[in-house]
Motif scaffolding. Sequence first.
Motif, PDB file in Angstrom:
ATOM      1  N   UNK A 109       0.829  -1.220   0.000  1.00  0.00           N
ATOM      2  CA  UNK A 109       0.000   0.000   0.000  1.00  0.00           C
ATOM      3  C   UNK A 109       0.853   1.256   0.000  1.00  0.00           C
ATOM      4  N   UNK A 110       2.060   1.147  -0.518  1.00  0.00           N
ATOM      5  CA  UNK A 110       3.012   2.260  -0.479  1.00  0.00           C
ATOM      6  C   UNK A 110       2.443   3.535  -1.095  1.00  0.00           C
ATOM      7  N   UNK A 111       1.771   3.403  -2.214  1.00  0.00           N
ATOM      8  CA  UNK A 111       1.280   4.597  -2.924  1.00  0.00           C
ATOM      9  C   UNK A 111      -0.026   5.139  -2.323  1.00  0.00           C
ATOM     10  N   UNK A 112      -0.567   4.455  -1.274  1.00  0.00           N
ATOM     11  CA  UNK A 112      -1.829   4.874  -0.677  1.00  0.00           C
ATOM     12  C   UNK A 112      -1.648   5.600   0.651  1.00  0.00           C
ATOM     13  N   UNK A 113      -0.559   5.332   1.371  1.00  0.00           N
ATOM     14  CA  UNK A 113      -0.400   5.943   2.690  1.00  0.00           C
ATOM     15  C   UNK A 113       0.541   7.147   2.622  1.00  0.00           C
ATOM     16  N   UNK A 114       0.663   7.817   3.746  1.00  0.00           N
ATOM     17  CA  UNK A 114       1.516   9.014   3.830  1.00  0.00           C
ATOM     18  C   UNK A 114       2.669   8.804   4.797  1.00  0.00           C
ATOM     19  N   UNK A 115       3.169   7.601   4.851  1.00  0.00           N
ATOM     20  CA  UNK A 115       4.313   7.300   5.692  1.00  0.00           C
ATOM     21  C   UNK A 115       4.053   6.192   6.677  1.00  0.00           C
ATOM     22  N   UNK A 116       2.784   6.075   7.155  1.00  0.00           N
ATOM     23  CA  UNK A 116       2.415   5.027   8.104  1.00  0.00           C
ATOM     24  C   UNK A 116       1.252   4.233   7.528  1.00  0.00           C
ATOM     25  N   UNK A 117       1.379   2.933   7.512  1.00  0.00           N
ATOM     26  CA  UNK A 117       0.301   2.051   7.057  1.00  0.00           C
ATOM     27  C   UNK A 117      -0.480   1.605   8.293  1.00  0.00           C
ATOM     28  N   UNK A 118      -1.605   2.320   8.611  1.00  0.00           N
ATOM     29  CA  UNK A 118      -2.350   2.024   9.833  1.00  0.00           C
ATOM     30  C   UNK A 118      -2.981   0.634   9.804  1.00  0.00           C
ATOM     31  N   UNK A 119      -3.390   0.183   8.617  1.00  0.00           N
ATOM     32  CA  UNK A 119      -3.947  -1.168   8.522  1.00  0.00           C
ATOM     33  C   UNK A 119      -2.883  -2.196   8.870  1.00  0.00           C
ATOM     34  N   UNK A 120      -1.719  -1.999   8.311  1.00  0.00           N
ATOM     35  CA  UNK A 120      -0.633  -2.929   8.606  1.00  0.00           C
ATOM     36  C   UNK A 120      -0.220  -2.863  10.061  1.00  0.00           C
ATOM     37  N   UNK A 121      -0.224  -1.655  10.643  1.00  0.00           N
ATOM     38  CA  UNK A 121       0.140  -1.510  12.042  1.00  0.00           C
ATOM     39  C   UNK A 121      -0.863  -2.204  12.942  1.00  0.00           C
ATOM     40  N   UNK A 135       6.283  -2.013   9.043  1.00  0.00           N
ATOM     41  CA  UNK A 135       7.103  -0.881   8.617  1.00  0.00           C
ATOM     42  C   UNK A 135       6.920  -0.611   7.133  1.00  0.00           C
ATOM     43  N   UNK A 136       6.617   0.621   6.822  1.00  0.00           N
ATOM     44  CA  UNK A 136       6.519   1.021   5.422  1.00  0.00           C
ATOM     45  C   UNK A 136       7.912   1.281   4.867  1.00  0.00           C
ATOM     46  N   UNK A 137       7.995   1.454   3.568  1.00  0.00           N
ATOM     47  CA  UNK A 137       9.286   1.794   2.946  1.00  0.00           C
ATOM     48  C   UNK A 137       9.801   3.097   3.520  1.00  0.00           C
ATOM     49  N   UNK A 138       8.902   4.034   3.750  1.00  0.00           N
ATOM     50  CA  UNK A 138       9.310   5.325   4.311  1.00  0.00           C
ATOM     51  C   UNK A 138       9.861   5.155   5.717  1.00  0.00           C
ATOM     52  N   UNK A 139       9.212   4.293   6.531  1.00  0.00           N
ATOM     53  CA  UNK A 139       9.715   4.035   7.874  1.00  0.00           C
ATOM     54  C   UNK A 139      11.077   3.341   7.831  1.00  0.00           C
ATOM     55  N   UNK A 140      11.225   2.394   6.927  1.00  0.00           N
ATOM     56  CA  UNK A 140      12.509   1.701   6.813  1.00  0.00           C
ATOM     57  C   UNK A 140      13.612   2.662   6.382  1.00  0.00           C
ATOM     58  N   UNK A 141      13.262   3.603   5.505  1.00  0.00           N
ATOM     59  CA  UNK A 141      14.248   4.618   5.108  1.00  0.00           C
ATOM     60  C   UNK A 141      14.607   5.493   6.303  1.00  0.00           C
ATOM     61  N   UNK A 163       9.576   7.579  16.789  1.00  0.00           N
ATOM     62  CA  UNK A 163      10.461   8.525  16.073  1.00  0.00           C
ATOM     63  C   UNK A 163      10.498   8.189  14.581  1.00  0.00           C
ATOM     64  N   UNK A 164      10.569   6.900  14.249  1.00  0.00           N
ATOM     65  CA  UNK A 164      10.581   6.502  12.843  1.00  0.00           C
ATOM     66  C   UNK A 164       9.283   6.906  12.151  1.00  0.00           C
ATOM     67  N   UNK A 165       8.130   6.768  12.877  1.00  0.00           N
ATOM     68  CA  UNK A 165       6.846   7.193  12.292  1.00  0.00           C
ATOM     69  C   UNK A 165       6.870   8.682  11.971  1.00  0.00           C
ATOM     70  N   UNK A 172       7.764  11.912   3.802  1.00  0.00           N
ATOM     71  CA  UNK A 172       6.689  11.891   2.796  1.00  0.00           C
ATOM     72  C   UNK A 172       6.287  13.314   2.391  1.00  0.00           C
ATOM     73  N   UNK A 173       6.371  14.246   3.339  1.00  0.00           N
ATOM     74  CA  UNK A 173       6.061  15.630   3.011  1.00  0.00           C
ATOM     75  C   UNK A 173       7.185  16.292   2.225  1.00  0.00           C
ATOM     76  N   UNK A 174       8.399  15.836   2.506  1.00  0.00           N
ATOM     77  CA  UNK A 174       9.576  16.482   1.920  1.00  0.00           C
ATOM     78  C   UNK A 174       9.886  15.967   0.514  1.00  0.00           C
ATOM     79  N   UNK A 175       9.583  14.686   0.262  1.00  0.00           N
ATOM     80  CA  UNK A 175       9.987  14.060  -0.987  1.00  0.00           C
ATOM     81  C   UNK A 175       8.804  13.400  -1.678  1.00  0.00           C
ATOM     82  N   UNK A 176       8.965  13.164  -2.976  1.00  0.00           N
ATOM     83  CA  UNK A 176       7.958  12.397  -3.712  1.00  0.00           C
ATOM     84  C   UNK A 176       8.144  10.919  -3.414  1.00  0.00           C
ATOM     85  N   UNK A 177       7.130  10.139  -3.769  1.00  0.00           N
ATOM     86  CA  UNK A 177       7.214   8.687  -3.581  1.00  0.00           C
ATOM     87  C   UNK A 177       8.416   8.113  -4.333  1.00  0.00           C
ATOM     88  N   UNK A 178       8.634   8.612  -5.529  1.00  0.00           N
ATOM     89  CA  UNK A 178       9.732   8.102  -6.355  1.00  0.00           C
ATOM     90  C   UNK A 178      11.086   8.427  -5.719  1.00  0.00           C
TER      91      UNK A 178
END
Length: 785
Positions: A109-121, A135-141, A163-165, A172-178
């Motif tokens: 669901x990477x392209x659907x969330x804004x940094x945290x996947x609440x369903x996955x959490x 952990x989303x890709x953004x959290x892992x980064x 802190x990772x969240x 996610x606010x600073x950078x694009x998904x790509x």
Amino acid sequence: MAKKTVAKKKNTNKETSDFAKYIRSFWLLFAGAILAFFSMFLLASWGLLGEMPDYTILENPKTFLATEIISSDNKTLGKFYLDDNRTPVDYNELPKNLVEALVATEDIRYYEHSGIDFRGTLRAVVKLGAGGGASTISQQLAKQLFTKQVSSNKFQRLFQKVREWVIAIRLERQYTKEEIIAMYFNIYDFGNNADGIRSASRIYFGKEPIELDLKEAAMLVGMFKNSSLYNPIPSRNPEGTKNRRNVVLNQMEKYEYINQKTEDSLRSTGLDLQFSPESHREGSATYFRAFLDKFMKDWIRENPKPNGEKYNLYNDGLKIYTTIDSRMQMHAEDAVTRHMPRLQAEFFKQNTPDRNKTAPFLELNASEIEDLMNRSMQRSERWRIMKVQGKTNEEIRESFEVPTQMSVFAWVDGKASEIDTIMKPIDSMRYYKSFLQPGMMSMDPLTGHVKAWVGGMNYRHFQYDHVNQGKRQVGSTFKPFVYATAIDQLHLSPCDTIPRQQITIEADKFGNPLPWTAKNSDGKYGGFVTLKYALAHSINTVTARLMDKVGPQPVADMARNLGVESNIPAVPAIALGTPDISVYEMVAAYSTFANKGVYNKPVMVTRIEDKNGTVLYQFVPETRDVLSDEVAYTTVKLMEGVVESGSGARLQRSWDPDSGIYKEIMTGYPYELKNPIAGKTGTTQNQSDGWFMGMVPNLVTGVWVGAEDRAAHFKSITYGQGASMALPIWGLYMKACYADEELNISQEPFERPENLSIEVDCSKVPTGTEEVVDPSDELEGVLDF
């Protein structure tokens, strides 16, 4: 009845009251949990749960970037780094299947969330992590960039997770998904010095990321789970890595990035690694990279950043654009590895203890060999380290006599290898002194661009560079400097004849205290020969006569003007190549002849850029006029005779013993070069140094071969001549370069000056007596290929 009714109402009211209390408690707990949750977010954002990166750091995350060495054909030759071998790539340099593999495996669901996947959490909380992490890709980064150290304390880990969240949301606010995906691929450590996707692609598969196929992409994405555990190299866990790769393929099929047929076809395939470790002692152009390391450190010392700080060669992500052509470098290294094992095998054959009791040395007695070994010990790295440790000289010498487990270099089946053995360090030193070493440099004379650089056989074991550091006697390759001086001063023609008889240059004639007599190596004297014939067959007495006519000082000045920086004493004996000169200097000097008399200082670096592409350095050509184009061309025509009928004839022809004539169709050698070539072989007096300098209009290449110590050499000139030691490397290299048509190496004649007044075509001029050389002499020492 009334009492019962009243009691029942009281019970009902009590139950209602208790339920309301439960409801209120639930909502209070829920509100408290929400408040605590958001409080933790707030506290984390304020940095009260641990240091948080500010927005300036988020805009420019601190990562160590290796300095990249780039060839003239835009290939990566190597990198300078300490801990992180990382070169970032943009999102558009990542193949689609690599990105899809990552999303399918790590964060669907990477392209659907804004940094945290609440369903996955929520799933992870309910199942206590049994259903996989959240952990989303953004959290892992965020974790990779700012919170790498995982705490074993549950509460600290909870705070770290919060802190990772927070960081993930900010990213996610600073950078694009790509951009986040590209950053994640660039930051990850894939093991074996493979920091980031570009290094991983090159090290594991020998290709750029955009070239990765589906199963290669799946393997690398699978390593995100644990690159230490899922490591594909044979000594680690190739089977586990394959299984993990198949999990990634299954995830891609599950989420319809690939179909079932594709998954099934790839599951049973191997990893198909092309493992190419990247280190400072391995890979392509290792000796050149060592030279470049010093070049860059000198440049950094003299060129600080605008703020006064020094650039960091290992962390600042500089890009060094070099003149080295990766294809020509590969051909040069291949030529060395094809010729040297065969030459070395012959050297070992001739220097067994039975045939030579002082092997590998010749002409030394026991005390001289002991002195030589003592000097070598004191120059060794072992001696230096133990001296720093405070050991006495006697203690250090004793350590050289203690058997030690070590890996030594060896040629095995024609390939450079390592052999594990137990050996005394002093014996390993003697063993290494048995090895012949090459030095080779190739340069475009028109631009000064150095195209290939091979400073030795194997940088891991032999780190002395025989291109720039090493200086050895050049033998007859010095003679063209004498001829060029005579042509310049006396306007001589290649067709002019000169006596071959012996000559003695008297004492004090040129300020020398003793008379000097030149002797011919074949012991033949008398008669007249043309200059072209004399140079082709290295007749020493003719060169000495030319020296007698022009004097040693003009010859020494000529060599310096041509680019030789080493000391050249103004004595007659330099005519026969007594000075010690490097391959680097000799190639630059010969290039002046090929470039119509104009010297170009060799260029190795064309520009340097910072990580943002800002140009920090741009080379400026250094040239000077040394000779007229007429004198340069005449000297070139003289050297063409060396290849047409002299000691370099094996490059174009071979001797047919049945018919007794040269055959145009090559049968004895593997070169088959038909184009005009100018060159000169060189052999020192005791066969300790073999040289060949060869030129075509747009490429000049010099090759030297010899042992570390001059006392280790071939006993006879059969194998100890430049035509047997060095010329084969040149021939193999040029043949490969010509086969690579994209290189556009010239096969045309050297350009003739418009107003040439010197006769260079000797077929039109009556000459004196010339002996025809016995071609069988030139074919001695042939190594089968």
